[in-house]
Write an enzyme that holds these catalytic residues in place. Structure first.
Site, short mmCIF file in Angstrom:
data_model
loop_
_atom_site.label_atom_id
_atom_site.label_comp_id
_atom_site.label_asym_id
_atom_site.label_seq_id
_atom_site.Cartn_x
_atom_site.Cartn_y
_atom_site.Cartn_z
N SER A 139 34.28 66.69 1.86
CA SER A 139 33.76 67.66 2.79
C SER A 139 32.29 67.51 3.00
O SER A 139 31.42 66.74 2.36
CB SER A 139 34.01 68.98 2.02
OG SER A 139 33.37 69.99 2.81
N TYR A 152 32.50 73.64 -5.37
CA TYR A 152 33.26 72.93 -4.10
C TYR A 152 32.34 71.93 -3.78
O TYR A 152 32.67 70.49 -3.60
CB TYR A 152 33.59 73.80 -3.04
CG TYR A 152 34.28 73.27 -2.05
CD1 TYR A 152 35.75 73.13 -1.93
CD2 TYR A 152 33.71 72.70 -0.77
CE1 TYR A 152 36.36 72.78 -1.04
CE2 TYR A 152 34.41 72.11 0.23
CZ TYR A 152 35.93 72.20 0.27
OH TYR A 152 36.42 71.74 1.18
#
Ligand code: NAP
Length: 241
Positions: A139, A152
């Site tokens: 990501s 995350y």
């Protein structure tokens, strides 16, 4: 005729589903992993014209992963999984000061430990056959770090570093390991985000579609990508590079 197998974790929905469909169009039999949403997984399966099967397990559960992969391998003694896409992921956003230990742990367990559990279970046959493709779905958060996403960002940053390390371990065996780093992509995961405001910062002025990520993953999973390894490729409409 030999069949060629690809495993996509988190293949029931979103980016994972589009990757399953891309790999099917490339000629693969696709093993569709998911954790709980059987209805969505069956929809993905139905779109593959009989060239897939469901493989339900929690990527964070090392024993369950091992049992599922060993079970599949026992049922397919002449075959091996030559493409692995580590795509399963969750987000549990919170500022670090408010973050519960469980929010930290579950996100790391899924994206980072999930990568280890599944890759560990499938890599040996790739090395023995001297051919394999591993693509990790990281990501933008793992490159830039995003506030509200320390868990995350850490998971995806760790996944990127693991990609680079593993690539060097297995390159001689013609196994490539790469990562893609999407920005904002239209899936359930971004539901609730303020798209109108966020897209003002994106040079392409829009969120991406799962199929656009799948096209990149498909290329990295193809034989054409044989000399690309240890890379992380951004796919974010120009948001960050
Ligand atoms: P999504 O629509 O929420 O789908 C998540 C998928 O992961 C589902 O198939 C889900 O299975 C599966 N999954 C979740 N936890 C799992 C577990 N413990 N074991 C096995 N499968 C599990 O998400 P998405 O947007 O397509 O995201 C796919 C990947 O892209 C993720 O790694 C995410 O971090 C990454 N990503 C997404 C974006 C974005 O903007 N969408 C941006 C950057 C990176 P069930 O259906 O059974 O729940």
């Amino acid at each position: 005729m030999n069949k060629y197998y690809a495993l996509v974790t988190g293949g029931s929905r979103g980016i994972g589903r589009a990757i399953c469909q891309k790999l099917y169009r490339m000629g693969y039999e696709v093993l569709i992993n998911y954790v709980s949403n059987t209805a969505a997984a069956e929809e993905t399966l139905a779109s593959l014209d009989g060239h897939g099967e469901l493989l339900r397990f929690d990527v964070a559960d090392a024993d369950a992963v091992k049992a599922a992969i060993e079970g599949w391998q026992a049922a397919h003694p002449d075959d091996y999984i030559e493409v692995l896409v580590n795509n399963a992921g969750i987000r549990k956003d919170n500022l670090l000061i408010w973050m519960e230990p469980g929010e930290w742990k579950s996100v790391l367990d899924t994206s980072l430990n999930g990568f280890f559990n599944v890759t560990h279970a499938v890599i040996q046959p790739m090395l023995l056959h001297k051919y394999g493709r591993i693509v990790n779905v990281a990501s933008l958060s793992g490159l830039k770090g995003l506030p509200g996403q320390t868990n995350y960002s850490a998971a995806k940053g760790g996944l990127i570093a693991a990609t680079k390390a593993l690539a060097q371990e297995v390159a001689r065996k013609k196994v490539t390991v790469n990562a893609v780093a999407p920005g904002f992509i239209h899936t359930d995961m971004v539901e609730g985000l303020d798209e109108a405001t966020l897209k003002k910062d994106i040079p392409a002025a829009r969120f991406g579609d799962p199929e656009e990520v799948a096209a990149l993953v498909g290329f990295l999973a193809s034989r054409d990508a044989s000399y690309i390894t240890g890379e992380v490729i951004s796919i974010n409409g120009g948001l960050y590079s």
